[in-house]
Enzyme design. Structure first.
Site, PDB file in Angstrom:
ATOM      1  N   GLU A  22     106.925  32.983 101.327  1.00  0.00           N
ATOM      2  CA  GLU A  22     107.679  33.907 100.480  1.00  0.00           C
ATOM      3  C   GLU A  22     107.238  33.849  99.013  1.00  0.00           C
ATOM      4  O   GLU A  22     107.189  34.865  98.325  1.00  0.00           O
ATOM      5  CB  GLU A  22     109.175  33.628 100.607  1.00  0.00           C
ATOM      6  CG  GLU A  22     109.732  33.811 102.005  1.00  0.00           C
ATOM      7  CD  GLU A  22     109.503  35.213 102.563  1.00  0.00           C
ATOM      8  OE1 GLU A  22     109.190  36.145 101.790  1.00  0.00           O
ATOM      9  OE2 GLU A  22     109.629  35.372 103.786  1.00  0.00           O
TER      10      GLU A  22
ATOM     11  N   ALA B  89     113.470  43.718 103.095  1.00  0.00           N
ATOM     12  CA  ALA B  89     112.449  44.248 103.993  1.00  0.00           C
ATOM     13  C   ALA B  89     111.958  43.100 104.869  1.00  0.00           C
ATOM     14  O   ALA B  89     112.304  41.941 104.652  1.00  0.00           O
ATOM     15  CB  ALA B  89     111.294  44.866 103.203  1.00  0.00           C
ATOM     16  N   MET B  90     111.122  43.435 105.856  1.00  0.00           N
ATOM     17  CA  MET B  90     110.586  42.429 106.769  1.00  0.00           C
ATOM     18  C   MET B  90     109.146  42.765 107.109  1.00  0.00           C
ATOM     19  O   MET B  90     108.823  43.904 107.452  1.00  0.00           O
ATOM     20  CB  MET B  90     111.436  42.367 108.054  1.00  0.00           C
ATOM     21  CG  MET B  90     110.901  41.396 109.095  1.00  0.00           C
ATOM     22  SD  MET B  90     110.854  39.685 108.478  1.00  0.00           S
ATOM     23  CE  MET B  90     109.583  39.003 109.537  1.00  0.00           C
ATOM     24  N   GLU B  91     108.281  41.733 107.061  1.00  0.00           N
ATOM     25  CA  GLU B  91     106.835  41.913 107.134  1.00  0.00           C
ATOM     26  C   GLU B  91     106.284  42.007 108.548  1.00  0.00           C
ATOM     27  O   GLU B  91     105.203  41.473 108.835  1.00  0.00           O
ATOM     28  CB  GLU B  91     106.145  40.770 106.399  1.00  0.00           C
ATOM     29  CG  GLU B  91     106.292  39.386 107.035  1.00  0.00           C
ATOM     30  CD  GLU B  91     107.448  38.567 106.513  1.00  0.00           C
ATOM     31  OE1 GLU B  91     107.416  37.339 106.648  1.00  0.00           O
ATOM     32  OE2 GLU B  91     108.402  39.156 105.978  1.00  0.00           O
ATOM     33  N   ASN B  92     106.952  42.682 109.455  1.00  0.00           N
ATOM     34  CA  ASN B  92     106.386  42.851 110.795  1.00  0.00           C
ATOM     35  C   ASN B  92     104.957  43.369 110.681  1.00  0.00           C
ATOM     36  O   ASN B  92     104.680  44.292 109.918  1.00  0.00           O
ATOM     37  CB  ASN B  92     107.211  43.860 111.594  1.00  0.00           C
ATOM     38  CG  ASN B  92     108.694  43.577 111.521  1.00  0.00           C
ATOM     39  OD1 ASN B  92     109.139  42.477 111.795  1.00  0.00           O
ATOM     40  ND2 ASN B  92     109.457  44.585 111.131  1.00  0.00           N
TER      41      ASN B  92
ATOM     42  N   HIS C  11     102.228  40.011 102.620  1.00  0.00           N
ATOM     43  CA  HIS C  11     102.490  39.205 103.816  1.00  0.00           C
ATOM     44  C   HIS C  11     101.539  39.534 104.963  1.00  0.00           C
ATOM     45  O   HIS C  11     101.394  38.720 105.888  1.00  0.00           O
ATOM     46  CB  HIS C  11     103.920  39.438 104.313  1.00  0.00           C
ATOM     47  CG  HIS C  11     104.945  38.534 103.718  1.00  0.00           C
ATOM     48  ND1 HIS C  11     104.786  37.166 103.611  1.00  0.00           N
ATOM     49  CD2 HIS C  11     106.191  38.790 103.224  1.00  0.00           C
ATOM     50  CE1 HIS C  11     105.863  36.632 103.075  1.00  0.00           C
ATOM     51  NE2 HIS C  11     106.738  37.592 102.826  1.00  0.00           N
TER      52      HIS C  11
ATOM     53  N   GLU D 199     113.006  37.661 112.321  1.00  0.00           N
ATOM     54  CA  GLU D 199     112.957  36.432 111.544  1.00  0.00           C
ATOM     55  C   GLU D 199     114.378  35.893 111.337  1.00  0.00           C
ATOM     56  O   GLU D 199     115.257  36.656 110.928  1.00  0.00           O
ATOM     57  CB  GLU D 199     112.303  36.680 110.177  1.00  0.00           C
ATOM     58  CG  GLU D 199     111.984  35.386 109.439  1.00  0.00           C
ATOM     59  CD  GLU D 199     111.249  35.630 108.124  1.00  0.00           C
ATOM     60  OE1 GLU D 199     110.356  34.843 107.798  1.00  0.00           O
ATOM     61  OE2 GLU D 199     111.574  36.608 107.434  1.00  0.00           O
TER      62      GLU D 199
ATOM     63  N   HIS E 267     105.331  43.134  98.154  1.00  0.00           N
ATOM     64  CA  HIS E 267     105.643  41.828  98.743  1.00  0.00           C
ATOM     65  C   HIS E 267     105.343  41.844 100.247  1.00  0.00           C
ATOM     66  O   HIS E 267     104.683  40.940 100.773  1.00  0.00           O
ATOM     67  CB  HIS E 267     107.126  41.525  98.484  1.00  0.00           C
ATOM     68  CG  HIS E 267     107.620  40.239  99.042  1.00  0.00           C
ATOM     69  ND1 HIS E 267     107.939  39.150  98.259  1.00  0.00           N
ATOM     70  CD2 HIS E 267     107.892  39.859 100.314  1.00  0.00           C
ATOM     71  CE1 HIS E 267     108.360  38.157  99.024  1.00  0.00           C
ATOM     72  NE2 HIS E 267     108.357  38.565 100.283  1.00  0.00           N
ATOM     73  N   GLU E 268     105.821  42.864 100.931  1.00  0.00           N
ATOM     74  CA  GLU E 268     105.600  42.930 102.387  1.00  0.00           C
ATOM     75  C   GLU E 268     104.128  43.168 102.712  1.00  0.00           C
ATOM     76  O   GLU E 268     103.616  42.630 103.702  1.00  0.00           O
ATOM     77  CB  GLU E 268     106.468  44.021 103.009  1.00  0.00           C
ATOM     78  CG  GLU E 268     107.959  43.901 102.705  1.00  0.00           C
ATOM     79  CD  GLU E 268     108.538  42.524 102.968  1.00  0.00           C
ATOM     80  OE1 GLU E 268     108.113  41.864 103.930  1.00  0.00           O
ATOM     81  OE2 GLU E 268     109.419  42.111 102.191  1.00  0.00           O
TER      82      GLU E 268
END
Length: 856
Positions: free
Chosen positions: A322, A266-269, A303, A130, A299-300
């Site tokens: 977000e 973090a990242m929502e892969n 998503h 992202e 949060h993730e």
């Protein structure tokens, strides 16, 4: 030339022309232990709406060897320019493209990041895509509305594990990991994580379905991994989200991977969430840290539905992505059965919302639904409006339509748009259906305008203290100079709380919920009642507005702020006081007095730690320079007193130890830090563990008490990547011209530092006690920043542009230097925005310093 940018118009044209079916991506990572480049082979099948049409596919790569379109080899040297491969002569209907390239490992946290752990000397890889960085790993149509399936095949070194969005296959004998195709998802949420990672496995079981769960980290962190606590939060999230969304978790498994040198939280892969590995706590932390980690986890997870299952069409709806995840993660903490953090709205009011208020008062303020013209716009828009103001307004929307109606609308939205792309209007339409509310006007006022409203109570009482008139006045202050748009009055759904002193405690005795609209809203319900000790507008924090107390309430709160029986009204009053300090309505010395009078009664550790940060910032930037040292001396003595008085082993004790370590200045205070570090001093219950040792040492280094020998000795005790970062901070914190020159050169004049180390060096370089030492770097900053921006990746350049701006040089001269640079340098829009935001900090500090000086 487009460089690495992509405009919205280009993306819309490409989306009208193409629909993408499937990617097959073959990566050879067998050389990862040595670094350099790796072979990337992409085969993509897509449909074109027109015959003989032209378009392009995105790729950032050192070399392209083959481009084959529909069986015809194209001249790679001719068609590959900037970050694009030109595709001409498409067929109407089905097309197939094959691209063979050499792609590069990075150390910037973008694309495929490569990290070597100093503990075991093993390489660890993970992707971060992202916004536009899948194109650093494989050729892709890099925009969220061109979804497809993705099938990864990865050759990896012996002994490695490879994780992706699809379930990890059994360990292959030939070291080639062949994954099943994903569901239809966007490029930016695909993922690969590879290396000799440690893992713990479990499962989530519900209604006859089992979802495999995995947690991964480097082996050097395995002893600190509290996997069961992470699984517990994850399962609570699964339960709550599946009930509220009425839609089963949409992917085949759920892995959470704690990875090194991660730029974000973090990242929502999809099915393979990457999380910064600082969340694997190596030392004692307060409960506030566990709460923040849990919010990140939730949060993730949110998503997976909002963002991954249903995805925005273009980045102007990034805020909705977000904000929804932020709102629902905190709501889950507040309302899920068995949650450890039912007070999460207190944390939200005290941290996320203050971030939003700060961002919304910058010249770069923008509507929540921002105009995103291109990738450069979105890359600087991961801000307090996109996350925190958006989530605050979603909380207001829930109050406006009702929570049940809100989630019924969300349920219909997921069912209607699963695996597709949407716009804001799709969600609002679903909410209008379930709530019966017309949201078009609401959306225009809240989402399409910038700025903050102020709410003030107007109260009249008779001689007996009975209220004869009560109204709420709403103001729309002018937007900051340079901001676009006009101030507006908005509809607010708020609660008004009445609080009285009972046995020394402030207890809520009445609550009224109502709609406030326009300049003045009468509240007849309170007429004829006795005036309470405190009237608190926006009680329960339902809306997004700056709240002011009337004179009587302010007097009571000043004397009794710590005496509210509940944490949320305390947090709202603390936030109001901080906001008044930033707005130069409350002198820094008076803010310090208020904090010191009430913080000892504050039970919420997250609020305590926020107050620590805010007091330090106020003293460093907003205090009159001639009084600053007096204020800091008062603060550090108070910190020491609270440290010694705190319950042994408690979170409060640790928080006060860190507050003292951040600001200690007298010989006696620094002697204590040194004694705690070398073991000649003890404070009962205080564990001087690895992270606290570094905090102590960094302050000693910044004050000239610890030299290179001391730093090297501490690094020998902690020969980890975290230790290397801490040592870099300590070295650049030393109060010598040589240390500053070395740090500056390593960041500005060289581009070899990894992202996390660069961040650590910048953090040490900027020391608030070293203004004179840092003064010469103002000119150097303006001489270098544009070249840095033009030559570095976005993440690395933004760290430097923001982190090295001369924010401590609070003077008209700094404003003048900034203005001269803005006038002459012709920076890109993104860089101009960041520098303008930093400039606004100087303006605010000058006003606050004047207000503090006038309070003598």
């Amino acid at each position: 030339m487009p460089g690495t940018n992509l405009t919205r118009d280009e993306a819309q044209r490409r989306a009208r022309l193409l629909s993408v079916d499937a990617y097959e991506i073959d990566l050879d990572l067998s050389g990862a232990p040595e670094g350099g480049t790796y072979r990337s082979v992409t085969t993509v099948r897509f449909e074109a709406a027109e015959d003989s049409a032209e378009t392009f596919i995105d790729l950032v790569a050192p070399a392209v060897h083959e481009v084959v379109l529909n069986g015809e080899a194209l001249d790679a040297a001719e068609v590959f320019k900037d970050s694009r491969i030109a595709l001409a002569g498409l067929r109407a209907g089905r097309n197939e493209l094959r691209v063979v390239a050499d792609c590069a490992y990075t150390n910037t946290g973008e694309g495929l990041h490569r990290f070597v752990d100093p503990v075991d000397q093993q390489a660890y890889l993970y992707t971060q895509f992202e916004v536009p960085d899948a194109r650093r790993v494989f050729a892709s149509f890099e925009q969220p509305d061109l979804k497809a399936t993705f099938q990864f095949t990865v050759k990896a070194p012996e002994g490695w594990t490879v994780i992706s969005n699809s379930p990890t296959p059994e360990r292959p004998a030939d070291h080639v990991w062949r994954f099943e195709p994903t569901p239809r998802i966007s490029t930016y949420i695909t993922a690969l994580i590879a290396g000799p990672y440690h893992s713990v496995h479990s499962a989530y079981e519900k209604d006859g379905r089992t979802v495999p769960l995995g947690i991964y980290c480097r082996p050097s962190l395995a002893e600190h991994l509290d996997a069961e606590a992470i699984f517990e939060v994850t399962r609570q999230g699964f339960d709550w989200f599946q009930e509220k969304f009425d839609y089963a978790y949409p992917f085949a498994k759920y892995d959470q991977l704690f990875v090194p040198e991660f730029n974000a939280g973090a990242m929502e892969n999809a099915g393979a969430v990457t999380i910064r590995d600082q969340y694997v706590f190596r030392s004692k932390v307060t409960d506030a840290a566990y709460e923040v980690r849990a919010e990140t986890i939730l949060h993730e997870l949110a998503h997976m539905w909002f963002g991954d299952l249903v995805t925005m069409e273009w980045w102007n709806d990034l805020w909705l992505n977000e904000s929804f995840a932020t709102y629902t993660s905190i709501a889950c903490q507040a309302y899920a059965p068995g949650s450890q953090w039912p007070h999460s709205w207190t944390t939200f009011a005290n941290s996320m919302k203050t971030w939003a208020y700060r961002q919304d008062q910058l010249p770069s303020t923008h509507p929540i639904m921002a105009e995103i013209r291109d990738l450069d716009d979105v890359l600087v828009n991961f801000d307090g409006i996109t996350y925190a103001k958006g989530a605050s307004v979603l909380k207001q929307l829930v109050a406006y339509v009702g929570m049940d109606e809100f989630f019924k609308g969300v349920q219909a939205y997921f069912k209607a748009h699963a695996y597709g792309n949407t716009r804001l209007s799709d969600l609002l339409g679903a909410l209008e259906e379930t709530s019966g509310r017309d949201l078009k006007t609401w959306s225009k006022n809240w989402l399409e305008t910038a700025g903050i409203n102020i709410l003030r109570p107007e109260i009249e009482v008779d001689a007996d203290g009975v209220i004869t008139s009560f109204a709420v006045r709403q103001e729309a202050p002018a937007l900051p100079a340079g901001a676009k748009g006009e101030p507006v009055l908005r509809p607010h759904r708020i609660a008004i709380g009445a609080y009285d002193l009972q046995d020394g405690k402030l207890v809520r005795t009445e609550r009224i919920e109502l709609d406030v609209d326009g300049e003045l809203t009468a509240v007849p319900q309170l007429v004829g009642t006795r005036r309470p000790a405190v009237v608190l507008l926006n009680d329960d924090d339902l809306s997004y507005a700056k709240v002011r107390l009337d004179e009587e309430s302010l007097k009571t709160v000043t004397e009794h702020l710590g005496d509210f029986t509940e944490s949320l009204p305390r947090a709202l009053c603390w936030a109001s006081a901080w906001d008044m300090t930033r707005d130069a309505e409350l002198a820094t010395r008076d803010y310090l007095s208020l904090v010191l009078s009430g913080i000892g009664k504050e039970s919420d550790i997250g609020v305590v730690q926020s107050l620590h940060r805010q007091v330090k910032l106020a003293l460093d930037l907003y205090a009159a320079p001639q009084w600053r040292e007096t204020g800091l001396a008062t603060w550090t003595e108070a910190a020491l007193t609270h440290l010694r008085a705190a319950e042994p082993g408690s979170d409060h004790q640790l928080a006060w130890a860190r507050a003292l370590a951040a600001a200690a200045r007298t010989d006696d205070q620094l002697d204590l830090l040194q004694g705690l570090l070398d073991g000649t001093e003890e404070i009962a219950g205080l564990a001087v563990d690895t992270e606290l040792r570094w905090s102590l040492l960094q302050r000693l280094a910044a004050t000239g008490r610890a030299d290179e020998k001391a730093i090297a000795a501490e690094l020998e005790r902690d020969k980890t990547s975290a230790g290397e970062r801490h040592a870099a901070t300590a070295r650049s914190a030393r109060p010598t011209a040589e240390a500053k020159a070395e740090a500056w050169a390593s960041v500005v004049e060289s581009d070899t530092l990894p992202n996390a180390v660069q961040e650590a060096v910048i953090g040490g370089f900027v020391q608030t006690d070293q203004r004179e030492l840092l003064a010469p770097y103002t000119a150097q900053y303006f001489a270098a920043v544009k070249g840095v921006w033009d030559s570095r990746s976005h993440e690395m350049a933004q760290q430097i542009a923001v982190g090295l701006y001369p924010a401590l040089q609070v003077s008209q001269e700094t404003l003048d230097a900034t203005d001269a640079w803005l006038e002459s340098a012709e920076p890109s829009a993104a860089l101009r925005r960041l520098v303008n935001e930093s400039r606004a900090g100087i303006e605010r500090a000058l006003k606050a310093q004047s207000a503090d000086a006038a309070a003598v």
